[in-house]
Design a protein around this motif. Structure first.
Motif, PDB file in Angstrom:
ATOM      1  N   TRP A 129       0.895  -1.169  -0.071  1.00 11.49           N
ATOM      2  CA  TRP A 129       0.125  -0.063   0.219  1.00 11.49           C
ATOM      3  C   TRP A 129       0.856   1.264  -0.036  1.00 11.49           C
ATOM      4  O   TRP A 129       0.391   2.178  -0.670  1.00 11.49           O
ATOM      5  N   LYS A 130       1.856   1.399   0.701  1.00  8.19           N
ATOM      6  CA  LYS A 130       2.725   2.362   0.700  1.00  8.19           C
ATOM      7  C   LYS A 130       3.491   2.654  -0.603  1.00  8.19           C
ATOM      8  O   LYS A 130       3.666   3.829  -1.263  1.00  8.19           O
ATOM      9  N   ARG A 131       3.748   1.626  -1.371  1.00  6.26           N
ATOM     10  CA  ARG A 131       4.446   1.733  -2.691  1.00  6.26           C
ATOM     11  C   ARG A 131       3.182   2.357  -3.749  1.00  6.26           C
ATOM     12  O   ARG A 131       3.477   2.928  -4.512  1.00  6.26           O
ATOM     13  N   LEU A 132       1.903   1.742  -3.539  1.00 11.47           N
ATOM     14  CA  LEU A 132       0.781   2.309  -4.270  1.00 11.47           C
ATOM     15  C   LEU A 132       0.471   3.776  -4.156  1.00 11.47           C
ATOM     16  O   LEU A 132       0.240   4.606  -4.877  1.00 11.47           O
ATOM     17  N   ARG A 133       0.798   4.266  -2.713  1.00  6.87           N
ATOM     18  CA  ARG A 133       0.691   5.604  -2.505  1.00  6.87           C
ATOM     19  C   ARG A 133       1.567   6.404  -3.062  1.00  6.87           C
ATOM     20  O   ARG A 133       1.200   7.653  -3.255  1.00  6.87           O
ATOM     21  N   ARG A 134       2.977   5.968  -3.467  1.00  8.97           N
ATOM     22  CA  ARG A 134       3.743   6.927  -4.068  1.00  8.97           C
ATOM     23  C   ARG A 134       3.441   6.790  -5.509  1.00  8.97           C
ATOM     24  O   ARG A 134       3.760   7.911  -6.140  1.00  8.97           O
ATOM     25  N   ASN A 135       2.546   6.085  -6.097  1.00  8.99           N
ATOM     26  CA  ASN A 135       1.939   6.197  -7.400  1.00  8.99           C
ATOM     27  C   ASN A 135       0.493   5.974  -7.614  1.00  8.99           C
ATOM     28  O   ASN A 135       0.078   5.066  -8.152  1.00  8.99           O
ATOM     29  N   PRO A 136       0.032   7.060  -7.011  1.00  7.32           N
ATOM     30  CA  PRO A 136      -1.566   7.005  -7.041  1.00  7.32           C
ATOM     31  C   PRO A 136      -2.081   7.094  -8.240  1.00  7.32           C
ATOM     32  O   PRO A 136      -3.253   6.478  -8.526  1.00  7.32           O
ATOM     33  N   LEU A 137      -1.731   7.850  -9.189  1.00  7.67           N
ATOM     34  CA  LEU A 137      -2.068   7.844 -10.461  1.00  7.67           C
ATOM     35  C   LEU A 137      -2.229   6.579 -11.229  1.00  7.67           C
ATOM     36  O   LEU A 137      -3.420   6.337 -12.014  1.00  7.67           O
ATOM     37  N   LYS A 138      -1.583   5.644 -10.915  1.00  9.78           N
ATOM     38  CA  LYS A 138      -1.836   4.278 -11.576  1.00  9.78           C
ATOM     39  C   LYS A 138      -3.127   3.589 -10.960  1.00  9.78           C
ATOM     40  O   LYS A 138      -3.936   3.059 -11.841  1.00  9.78           O
ATOM     41  N   VAL A 139      -3.321   3.791  -9.740  1.00 11.83           N
ATOM     42  CA  VAL A 139      -4.702   3.072  -9.334  1.00 11.83           C
ATOM     43  C   VAL A 139      -5.975   4.074 -10.026  1.00 11.83           C
ATOM     44  O   VAL A 139      -6.800   3.285 -10.434  1.00 11.83           O
ATOM     45  N   ILE A 140      -5.548   5.374  -9.648  1.00  3.65           N
ATOM     46  CA  ILE A 140      -6.897   6.172 -10.296  1.00  3.65           C
ATOM     47  C   ILE A 140      -6.980   5.946 -11.756  1.00  3.65           C
ATOM     48  O   ILE A 140      -8.153   5.827 -11.941  1.00  3.65           O
ATOM     49  N   ALA A 141      -6.093   5.891 -12.604  1.00  2.00           N
ATOM     50  CA  ALA A 141      -6.334   5.580 -13.971  1.00  2.00           C
ATOM     51  C   ALA A 141      -6.842   4.169 -14.364  1.00  2.00           C
ATOM     52  O   ALA A 141      -7.731   4.490 -15.124  1.00  2.00           O
ATOM     53  N   ASN A 142      -6.270   3.193 -13.608  1.00  2.05           N
ATOM     54  CA  ASN A 142      -7.314   2.013 -13.686  1.00  2.05           C
ATOM     55  C   ASN A 142      -8.758   1.907 -13.333  1.00  2.05           C
ATOM     56  O   ASN A 142      -9.352   1.544 -14.131  1.00  2.05           O
ATOM     57  N   VAL A 143      -8.980   2.637 -12.214  1.00  2.00           N
ATOM     58  CA  VAL A 143     -10.291   2.730 -11.819  1.00  2.00           C
ATOM     59  C   VAL A 143     -11.180   3.649 -13.007  1.00  2.00           C
ATOM     60  O   VAL A 143     -12.316   3.257 -13.225  1.00  2.00           O
ATOM     61  N   ILE A 144     -10.476   4.533 -13.585  1.00  2.00           N
ATOM     62  CA  ILE A 144     -11.237   5.695 -14.450  1.00  2.00           C
ATOM     63  C   ILE A 144     -11.433   4.563 -15.869  1.00  2.00           C
ATOM     64  O   ILE A 144     -12.611   4.736 -16.297  1.00  2.00           O
ATOM     65  N   VAL A 145     -10.547   4.041 -16.161  1.00  3.68           N
ATOM     66  CA  VAL A 145     -10.666   3.324 -17.395  1.00  3.68           C
ATOM     67  C   VAL A 145     -11.806   2.296 -17.254  1.00  3.68           C
ATOM     68  O   VAL A 145     -12.592   1.973 -18.386  1.00  3.68           O
ATOM     69  N   ILE A 146     -11.701   1.452 -16.308  1.00  2.16           N
ATOM     70  CA  ILE A 146     -12.936   0.589 -15.910  1.00  2.16           C
ATOM     71  C   ILE A 146     -14.285   1.231 -15.931  1.00  2.16           C
ATOM     72  O   ILE A 146     -15.060   0.762 -16.441  1.00  2.16           O
ATOM     73  N   PHE A 147     -14.652   2.171 -15.164  1.00  3.92           N
ATOM     74  CA  PHE A 147     -15.586   2.884 -15.271  1.00  3.92           C
ATOM     75  C   PHE A 147     -16.055   3.623 -16.691  1.00  3.92           C
ATOM     76  O   PHE A 147     -17.303   3.395 -17.039  1.00  3.92           O
ATOM     77  N   ALA A 148     -15.056   3.833 -17.504  1.00  2.00           N
ATOM     78  CA  ALA A 148     -15.435   4.610 -18.812  1.00  2.00           C
ATOM     79  C   ALA A 148     -15.610   3.162 -19.586  1.00  2.00           C
ATOM     80  O   ALA A 148     -16.618   3.431 -20.365  1.00  2.00           O
ATOM     81  N   LEU A 149     -15.110   2.273 -19.420  1.00  2.00           N
ATOM     82  CA  LEU A 149     -15.584   0.825 -20.363  1.00  2.00           C
ATOM     83  C   LEU A 149     -16.934   0.490 -20.088  1.00  2.00           C
ATOM     84  O   LEU A 149     -17.547   0.285 -20.915  1.00  2.00           O
ATOM     85  N   ILE A 150     -17.225   0.592 -18.773  1.00  2.00           N
ATOM     86  CA  ILE A 150     -18.656   0.363 -18.423  1.00  2.00           C
ATOM     87  C   ILE A 150     -19.710   1.350 -18.903  1.00  2.00           C
ATOM     88  O   ILE A 150     -20.807   0.840 -19.343  1.00  2.00           O
ATOM     89  N   ILE A 151     -19.413   2.558 -19.009  1.00  2.24           N
ATOM     90  CA  ILE A 151     -20.288   3.579 -19.548  1.00  2.24           C
ATOM     91  C   ILE A 151     -20.434   3.321 -21.025  1.00  2.24           C
ATOM     92  O   ILE A 151     -21.411   3.608 -21.576  1.00  2.24           O
TER      93      ILE A 151
END
Length: 735
Positions: free
Chosen positions: A183-205
């Motif tokens: 989780w600490k490593r993820l916090r250093r690169n939060p954009l990767k997590v956010i980008a993946n979530v946004i892509v999934i939501f965009a695919l569903i829409i």
């Protein structure tokens, strides 16, 4: 303070889960909005938000938070009740006791909302319960959508969205607890997590928007039962509920005017009979504020009511011209509840309600000439009969047609009747100016606008909405759809008049209805009295029209712009009036009644902005994926060219040629007579900061080209990695 901030940031999951709960709760507020009073809806919404903010901002023990929430709840009650004039603070009276008395029954709505929030926060704590909670909400919305007149696809969509977001947050929270280092490593690169979530939501829409429309295989039980009994499915009612939103909607009087458009079917269910001395339009409510999609009701409308006594009602815009007294007796034929009592413009006196002179349920809105009925279900219901008297103006057309703008308005006009949205399309204004360019006075300008609309546009109860492009309702009607019913024509006339600085407003009510020659008319004629007639009004007679203000002397004059309708306007002459539609027989007019309600496409549609944003996100994601895999694609195309898979040795050689080309752009020139080893040794001298990388790359190349043993499959990726490090060092050195 720092510890407090750390607690708030550390409880990020709590914050997001409350956000999703509020979003779901607001969907229920949206459902109850047309059912509850405005103050009740506002109270529940503010309670949802207030309790959530306390839960987020104050990370204290639950006991302490209870006291803070109670204080916030009392403040919300005070604010809402005073804003809607239910409780009026008075320093000369016992304010606290008055406030306590006025809290009933609103406090129970607020407390119920609070209790439900507390239960959800404490019970819905894992994935299974989140899924169960979301499923319960979706099933409840589905049942209400099927068994009531409400259209709740938008609420279902928002609930699904909130559920998805909640599950994503829950998954991340579990990852945080199970793998704290990860989780600490993820916090250093939060954009990767956010980008993946946004892509999934965009695919569903995007997938949801482009799914083919499939008709339902099974009919819901309620519809099957109604069809079995041979009845008409009540997609919309006249009780001011959620308007039907497709071409299967039924005509009728509705409170929902903020989303005009769509189509409807005629509903000939009887509403009332009106016995009167003059045929008229039966006026209900007016609207002043145009939003671009429809008409908004002012939030402060409740504050401008006057009590109704046995005195005459004061009409704020009646003018000083001669009027004719018109008596009306109304008998309701259904059990629906309406916000107003209907009558000919303008009501001047209330004689009786249900045979009595008790008018405690009535409020008079003088500026709009609206006689409102208190629809509180805990008290008496809507009256079954009532008698009123109206003063209908006799319009002096010969005089009015010669009045200039300065004569009529004398430099004083109420800006609320000239309101246009900030983004009101210029081509509507230009069209109005073009139509009226040859005349100067307001009466003639309005007459030309009316004639233009009735002549150039067609009446239909199901306009072709596929032609709609503009977001503005009037603009799309005038330039794209070019057909419609009364809401289209009346709104267009009001806004085009306003664009010419002529005060106008939108009115809804009922057309006259079907006349019946009965005993009342025969009796009045035999007694030498003014003959009375009885009109039967149905849901299909619901109608809207325009009223134009022609100054203090003439007041508000009704104007009809819908083809096939004839405004029964009284004048001082027998010639056709401005509000009549020429060459239209009255029989035709009675065949073309229509609703005053919002009727759009029944299927829930996502905003084009959201769809385009989702599409751009997917396009950006696709470009990024291609860029990340550009070398794999390059090898794939080379494989197609040579007709067989590339060996690891060949891939290393290809990657070596690529990094040699890249360093050439940095000034590392390779001479014709030099081998790669000789060039690398010279470059190491010229750029010692990258000597290690150059040596490693040379070693990889020589192993692939000259060594009898073959390199491993992933060696070409090592070449990429080392070459990338070298580029960074060269860039840093130059900087």
């Amino acid at each position: 303070m720092r510890a407090w901030a750390q607690k708030i940031t550390g409880s990020w999951y709590n914050t997001f889960s409350l956000l999703w709960i509020v979003i779901i709760g607001m969907q229920w507020v949206s459902y109850t909005e047309p059912i509850w009073f405005k103050e009740t809806t506002a109270l529940v919404a503010f309670t949802l938000i207030g309790i959530s903010l306390v839960e987020i901002i104050f990370p204290f023990k639950p006991v302490f938070k209870l006291f803070i929430k109670a204080a916030v709840l009392l403040f919300i009650l005070y604010y809402i009740l005073s804003s809607y004039s239910i409780f009026i603070p008075d320093t000369q009276s016992d304010t606290i006791s008055d406030f306590i008395l006025s809290m009933n029954p609103y406090i129970w709505f607020a407390l119920s909302t609070w209790v439900m929030m507390e239960c959800i926060i404490r019970l819905v704590v894992d994935a299974k319960r989140v899924l169960l909670f979301i499923a319960m909400n979706i099933i409840a919305f589905g049942i209400l959508d099927s068994f009531t007149t409400a259209v709740l696809w938008e609420e279902v969509a928002w609930t699904v969205f909130a559920g998805m977001g909640w599950l994503v947050c829950l998954h991340l929270r579990k990852f945080q607890l199970k793998f704290p280092q990860g989780w600490k490593r993820l916090r250093r690169n939060p954009l990767k997590v956010i980008a993946n979530v946004i892509v999934i939501f965009a695919l569903i829409i995007v997938a949801g928007v482009n799914m083919p429309e499939v008709p339902p295989v099974l009919t819901d039980p309620y519809t099957a039962w109604v069809n079995y009994r041979g009845e008409v499915l009540p997609v919309n009612t006249t009780a001011g509920g959620q308007g039907g939103l497709d071409s299967n909607s039924e005509s009728g009087y509705s409170r929902q005017d903020n989303q005009l458009g769509g189509g409807f079917n005629y509903d000939y269910s009887p509403v009332m009979t009106i016995t009167t001395t003059e045929r008229s339009y039966w006026r209900g409510e007016t609207r002043n504020e145009y939003s671009g999609t429809g008409w908004e009701e002012p939030s402060s409308a409740r504050r401008f009511f006057d009590e109704v006594t046995d005195n005459e009602l004061v009409n704020g815009g009646s003018g000083t011209i001669q009027t004719r007294e018109v008596s009306q007796t109304v008998r309701m034929l259904n059990e629906d509840v309406y916000p107003v009592l209907f009558g000919a413009y303008a009501i001047s006196h209330v004689q009786s309600v249900d045979g009595e002179d008790n008018f405690s349920q009535l409020d008079w809105k003088s500026g709009q000439a609206e006689l409102h009925w208190d629809t509180n279900p805990r008290e008496i219901g809507y009256p079954s009969t009532y008698s009123i008297v109206s003063q209908v103006p006799l319009v002096p057309v010969d005089t009015l047609i010669n009045e200039s703008y300065e004569d009529l308005y004398n430099g004083s006009v109420d800006d609320s009747y000239l309101q246009v949205p900030n983004n009101f399309p210029d081509r509507v204004v230009n069209l109005a100016e073009e139509i009226t360019a040859e005349v100067e006075n307001p009466y003639e300008k309005v007459y030309l606008l009316q004639q233009y609309l009735t002549t150039n546009y067609s009446y239909t109860n199901n306009p072709n909405l596929s032609l709609k492009q503009s977001r503005d309702f009037v603009d799309s009607f005038l330039f794209e759809i070019q057909e419609g019913y009364c809401d289209y024509f009346s709104t267009a006339l009001v806004m085009m008049a306003r664009s010419l600085d002529i005060p106008a407003r939108w009115v809804k009510g009922y057309a006259p209805g079907q006349a019946a020659f009965g005993e009342d008319m025969m009796l009045s004629q035999s007694n030498g009295e003014t003959p009375t007639m009885s009109y039967t009004v149905t849901n299909a007679d619901a109608h809207s029209w325009a009223e134009v203000y022609f100054g203090e002397e003439y007041g508000w004059i009704p104007v009809e712009a819908t083809p096939g309708f004839n405004m029964p306007l009284l004048t001082e002459q027998a010639e056709p009036e401005l509000a009549e539609t020429p060459e239209v027989e009255e029989e035709e007019a009675e065949e073309l009644p229509e609703p005053v309600q919002n009727t759009e496409n029944n299927s829930f549609t996502i905003s084009p902005v959201i769809v385009w944003t989702a599409g751009l996100v997917l396009a950006a994601w696709a470009c990024y994926a291609l860029w990340r895999n550009r070398f794999t694609l390059h090898f794939y195309f080379l494989r197609l060219r040579v007709g067989k898979p590339l060996t690891p040795d060949q891939k290393v050689v290809i990657e070596t040629e690529r990094w040699i080309r890249s360093v050439k752009r940095k000034g590392f020139q390779r001479k014709k007579h030099e081998t790669l080893r000789e060039s690398v040794r010279r470059w190491e001298t010229e750029a010692p900061q990258v000597a290690i990388e150059l040596g490693s790359l040379l070693e990889q190349f020589e192993m692939a080209r000259y060594s009898p043993s073959h390199v491993e499959e992933n060696e070409w990726q090592n070449v990429q990695r080392i070459a990338g490090q070298m580029k960074k060092r060269l860039k840093t050195a130059r900087a």
